[in-house]
Design an enzyme around this catalytic site. Sequence first.
Site, PDB file in Angstrom:
ATOM      1  N   LYS A   4     110.637  11.268  31.868  1.00  0.00           N
ATOM      2  CA  LYS A   4     110.247  10.193  30.948  1.00  0.00           C
ATOM      3  C   LYS A   4     111.416   9.817  30.061  1.00  0.00           C
ATOM      4  O   LYS A   4     112.198  10.690  29.671  1.00  0.00           O
ATOM      5  CB  LYS A   4     109.094  10.680  30.057  1.00  0.00           C
ATOM      6  N   HIS A  48      97.452  13.559  15.818  1.00  0.00           N
ATOM      7  CA  HIS A  48      97.968  14.895  16.160  1.00  0.00           C
ATOM      8  C   HIS A  48      97.885  15.820  14.939  1.00  0.00           C
ATOM      9  O   HIS A  48      97.471  16.977  15.046  1.00  0.00           O
ATOM     10  CB  HIS A  48      99.453  14.817  16.560  1.00  0.00           C
ATOM     11  N   SER A  63     100.485   7.635  20.411  1.00  0.00           N
ATOM     12  CA  SER A  63     101.934   7.427  20.220  1.00  0.00           C
ATOM     13  C   SER A  63     102.369   6.121  20.877  1.00  0.00           C
ATOM     14  O   SER A  63     103.183   5.375  20.325  1.00  0.00           O
ATOM     15  CB  SER A  63     102.723   8.589  20.830  1.00  0.00           C
ATOM     16  N   ARG A  66      90.152  11.857  22.448  1.00  0.00           N
ATOM     17  CA  ARG A  66      89.783  10.689  21.651  1.00  0.00           C
ATOM     18  C   ARG A  66      88.576   9.990  22.237  1.00  0.00           C
ATOM     19  O   ARG A  66      87.671   9.609  21.531  1.00  0.00           O
ATOM     20  CB  ARG A  66      90.953   9.703  21.587  1.00  0.00           C
TER      21      ARG A  66
HETATM   22  O1  PNS Z   1     101.135  14.192  24.797  1.00  0.00           O
HETATM   23  P1  PNS Z   1     100.925  14.177  26.276  1.00  0.00           P
HETATM   24  O2  PNS Z   1     101.996  13.351  26.945  1.00  0.00           O
HETATM   25  O3  PNS Z   1      99.538  13.740  26.657  1.00  0.00           O
HETATM   26  O4  PNS Z   1     101.094  15.699  26.781  1.00  0.00           O
HETATM   27  C1  PNS Z   1     101.037  16.020  28.146  1.00  0.00           C
HETATM   28  C2  PNS Z   1     101.531  17.473  28.372  1.00  0.00           C
HETATM   29  C3  PNS Z   1     102.943  17.646  27.849  1.00  0.00           C
HETATM   30  C4  PNS Z   1     100.613  18.442  27.683  1.00  0.00           C
HETATM   31  C5  PNS Z   1     101.477  17.729  29.918  1.00  0.00           C
HETATM   32  O5  PNS Z   1     102.160  16.713  30.585  1.00  0.00           O
HETATM   33  C6  PNS Z   1     102.091  19.082  30.281  1.00  0.00           C
HETATM   34  O6  PNS Z   1     101.506  20.105  30.044  1.00  0.00           O
HETATM   35  N1  PNS Z   1     103.312  19.064  30.839  1.00  0.00           N
HETATM   36  C7  PNS Z   1     104.054  20.259  31.173  1.00  0.00           C
HETATM   37  C8  PNS Z   1     104.274  20.392  32.677  1.00  0.00           C
HETATM   38  C9  PNS Z   1     103.030  20.968  33.320  1.00  0.00           C
HETATM   39  O7  PNS Z   1     102.650  22.087  33.080  1.00  0.00           O
HETATM   40  N2  PNS Z   1     102.404  20.129  34.163  1.00  0.00           N
HETATM   41  C10 PNS Z   1     101.186  20.500  34.847  1.00  0.00           C
HETATM   42  C11 PNS Z   1      99.975  20.293  33.945  1.00  0.00           C
HETATM   43  S1  PNS Z   1      98.535  20.763  34.767  1.00  0.00           S
END
Ligand code: PNS
Length: 166
Positions: free
Chosen positions: A41, A17, A128, A90
């Site tokens: 979560k 990150h 993570s 990645r």
């Molecule tokens: O680090 P991660 O868990 O891969 O991040 C995922 C994240 C937080 C970017 C994604 O889950 C997100 O944007 N969540 C916010 C809720 C949302 O907008 N969901 C619809 C995405 S299309």
Amino acid sequence: MKIAVYPGSFDPITNGHLDIVERSSEMFDTIIIAVFANPRKEPLLTVEERLDLIREVTRHLPNVQVDSFEGLLSDYARQRSAKVIIRGLRAVSDFEYEFQMSLMNKKLNPNVETIFMTSSSKNIYVSSTIIKEVSALGGAVSGLVPRAVENRLVEKFYHRKDGDNE
Ligand code: PNS
């Protein structure tokens, strides 16, 4: 002002990150690292702990801000006047989900563009999830996460006080 949001769970922030943040901070006026407070979560670190660690390890980057958000990322980007969402890629396995998210975010907020940055090769296997698993089982994660994160993981997994049931 070119403002970009770099969203994620960051539970915890890794060197993968951090590498994306450092590289993208040279491309935008402001990068907002946005920790998603996901009610569905159960994270290892609280949102506050994650924010504190991110602030500590990005202190050397003056154009990086740290924040958390609830709800839709597309709404958050609008609220923060960000036209760009940054995501790290990645491997091909990341692609399908990322592609889907970027199209959905574009549908929800047509003013936002997702850009993907490839991870540096040394961080390609770092996530993570894998960091938490290795650390919980006593493996060394030095060089894969910032020192402050490493220390926090050791505290979490090995220095629990009696009665702590986190
Ligand atoms: O680090 P991660 O868990 O891969 O991040 C995922 C994240 C937080 C970017 C994604 O889950 C997100 O944007 N969540 C916010 C809720 C949302 O907008 N969901 C619809 C995405 S299309």
